[in-house]
Design an enzyme around this catalytic site. Structure first.
Site, PDB file in Angstrom:
ATOM      1  N   GLN A 202       0.832  -1.203   0.000  1.00 44.17           N
ATOM      2  CA  GLN A 202       0.000   0.000   0.000  1.00 44.17           C
ATOM      3  C   GLN A 202       0.868   1.255   0.000  1.00 44.17           C
ATOM      4  OE1 GLN A 202      -2.326   0.633   3.528  1.00 44.17           O
ATOM      5  NE2 GLN A 202      -3.666   2.148   2.557  1.00 44.17           N
TER       6      GLN A 202
ATOM      7  N   GLN B  48       2.220   1.864  -3.409  1.00 44.94           N
ATOM      8  CA  GLN B  48       1.194   2.464  -4.264  1.00 44.94           C
ATOM      9  C   GLN B  48       1.031   3.949  -3.960  1.00 44.94           C
ATOM     10  OE1 GLN B  48      -0.687   1.837  -6.806  1.00 44.94           O
ATOM     11  NE2 GLN B  48      -2.069   3.583  -6.619  1.00 44.94           N
ATOM     12  N   GLU B  49       1.117   4.290  -2.686  1.00 43.24           N
ATOM     13  CA  GLU B  49       0.902   5.682  -2.279  1.00 43.24           C
ATOM     14  C   GLU B  49       2.081   6.579  -2.635  1.00 43.24           C
ATOM     15  OE1 GLU B  49      -1.646   7.145  -1.125  1.00 43.24           O
ATOM     16  OE2 GLU B  49      -2.971   5.632  -0.280  1.00 43.24           O
ATOM     17  N   SER B  50       3.312   6.120  -2.356  1.00 37.60           N
ATOM     18  CA  SER B  50       4.457   7.039  -2.442  1.00 37.60           C
ATOM     19  C   SER B  50       5.697   6.455  -3.097  1.00 37.60           C
ATOM     20  CB  SER B  50       4.839   7.485  -1.026  1.00 37.60           C
ATOM     21  OG  SER B  50       5.382   6.382  -0.307  1.00 37.60           O
TER      22      SER B  50
ATOM     23  N   TYR C 181      -6.834   1.078  -7.374  1.00 32.03           N
ATOM     24  CA  TYR C 181      -5.972   1.176  -6.193  1.00 32.03           C
ATOM     25  C   TYR C 181      -5.796  -0.196  -5.548  1.00 32.03           C
ATOM     26  CZ  TYR C 181      -4.630   2.999  -1.494  1.00 32.03           C
ATOM     27  OH  TYR C 181      -4.009   3.287  -0.302  1.00 32.03           O
TER      28      TYR C 181
END
Length: 463
Positions: A301, A304-306, A431
């Site tokens: 996760q 995916q975010e950063s 996502y």
């Protein structure tokens, strides 16, 4: 001979002897002995030992069918198609659930259950290596396939039109091993079903599909010739799981995260697993332990975010390695969103909050995927999606149903009737798919690294 027995759950029983059916009524024999013997392969698309025990698309189907018959499942694993076919031919197994293609030649000697998946045979080589564009050019490359596979049958058919076509067959190597050999540059090309290629490209991103070898084909369970009544039971069970959504849920669980392959993105992740993940892994592990979440999911996760950048910042103002809003950070007591450990802890706590707010009727992986979707799009929109899912007579407890409804939140005729209005509903679906994909790659890379380290230690000890 290795087998796995499942009785009121999942239990490994180690070594044992196969129970062979007589030439009589196979279904009655199964019901009397209360044992269903299923032969499969140890591979990502069939059966494997996952983080939570036994897993795999074929494994879960077999377990479901055994439960339908109210019998124990005995799972026998074989390494090659040849061995699997031999077991069915000799009647030593009741069903082969091994991702086998239903072909005309095989139908002459075996019975088949209903088709449950369509795949396409693909010619696979390595990026920068051999590049055949068609069957004629395939004659110029080193090609190897697993013996007795449907690929051999297809190649033999093509050879009548292309007499120069040649290949090697090996009964000891399965498709996954051959794909790995192509990746290692030990072999120029092989042939594999599209579902096998899609999963293995995540592990070996340099694998490249050159062209499809023919039209799509059906995968189906294979049964011995004396299993007519058993096949009818398989058909009844298949209709049940197809109608009640169980089959769709399993396909979503094992294949739903696989999108169009992105070579550049996968290669970048593989490099960052080596370079960056060791720095943050202890933080993900600590957060996972504290909040009861698989640390590899948190790592996926975060990627995916950063892309594991502690100083990441979006145009909307979310910041840090888990990309938290300022409001969320304050609610969670985070002093600095640029502090990687604080940010990871906050992100894990927030994800757990999303899980706790979900109805108790949502369980296991569905609960996990929906919590991630809420993390992305907001819990209000997830509630709207539940309402709309029910309205459309689908199951709001299943991610496979909710994920098809979420994109409708971007259509006026739907969102104007819902409390929280418009949402880019396709974004949380993408996502979740991305995170599942990244987690799969992370776990596989770590497992391969662990195997390599053990081999190095063993070699060092031998010296």
């Amino acid at each position: 001979m290795k087998y796995i027995s499942i009785k009121r759950g999942i239990t490994l029983l180690g070594l044992g002897l196969l129970v062979s059916c007589s030439s009589g009524d196979r279904l009655n024999s199964i019901l009397q002995k209360k044992i269903l013997t299923v032969v499969t392969r140890n591979a990502p698309t069939t059966w494997y030992e996952g983080r939570d025990g036994n897993a795999g698309f074929e494994y879960e189907l077999a377990k479901s069918f055994a439960a339908y018959l109210h019998v124990e499942l005995k799972l026998v694993t074989k390494d090659s198609v040849s061995e699997i076919l031999e077991m069915i031919q000799q009647g030593k197994a009741d069903i082969a659930a091994a991702g086998l293609t239903r072909t005309a030649e095989r139908e002459n000697g075996f019975l088949f259950g209903p088709a449950y998946q369509e795949v396409t045979q693909q010619v696979v080589c390595r990026r920068g290596g051999a590049h055949p564009k068609n069957v004629k050019e395939l004659a110029d490359v080193e090609l190897m396939v697993s013996a007795d596979s449907s690929y051999v049958e297809r190649l033999q058919s093509l050879k009548r039109r292309y007499p120069d076509l040649h290949w090697r067959e090996d009964a000891n190597l399965n498709t996954e091993t051959l794909l790995e050999q192509v990746w290692k540059k030990e072999l120029e090309c092989t042939i594999a079903d599209s579902n096998i290629v899609a999963i293995n490209q995540r592990y070996f991103p340099e694998l490249s599909v050159r062209f499809n070898l023919g039209k799509p084909q059906s995968l189906a369970w294979m049964l011995p010739v004396d299993a007519g009544s058993l096949r009818e039971k398989v058909k009844d069970w298949y209709r049940l799981i197809n109608n009640n959504g169980k089959l769709a849920a399993l396909k979503e669980k094992y294949y739903g995260y696989i999108e169009v392959f992105d070579y550049v993105d996968t290669r970048a992740l593989t490099r960052r697993i080596k370079r960056l993940l060791p720095t943050f892994q202890p933080m993900f592990e600590e957060a996972g332990t504290r909040y009861g979440i698989d640390w590899t999911l948190l790592a996926a996760q975060s990627y995916q975010e950063s892309h594991w950048n502690p100083r990441a910042k979006s145009p909307t103002g979310v910041r840090g390695i888990m990309m938290l809003t300022l409001t969320t950070a304050k609610e969670l007591g985070i002093k600095s969103r640029l502090n990687a450990k604080e940010n990871i802890m906050g992100g894990a706590e927030y994800l757990l909050q999303m899980q706790k707010r979900l109805p108790q009727s949502i369980t296991k992986h569905d609960r996990q995927w929906m919590a991630l979707a809420a993390y992305n799009v907001g819990f209000g929109h997830i509630r709207d999606a539940f309402v709309l899912t029910k309205r459309l007579k689908k199951n709001p407890n299943l991610w496979t149903d909710v994920s098809t409804v979420l994109p409708l939140l971007g259509q006026r005729k739907y969102y104007k009737t819902l409390k929280h209005g418009y949402a880019r509903g396709w974004e949380p679906v993408r996502y979740v798919k991305r995170i599942r994909d990244y987690q799969n790659i992370i776990v596989n890379n770590l497992e391969r690294r662990e195997v390599a380290e053990k081999e190095q230690i063993k070699k060092a000890g031998e010296k």
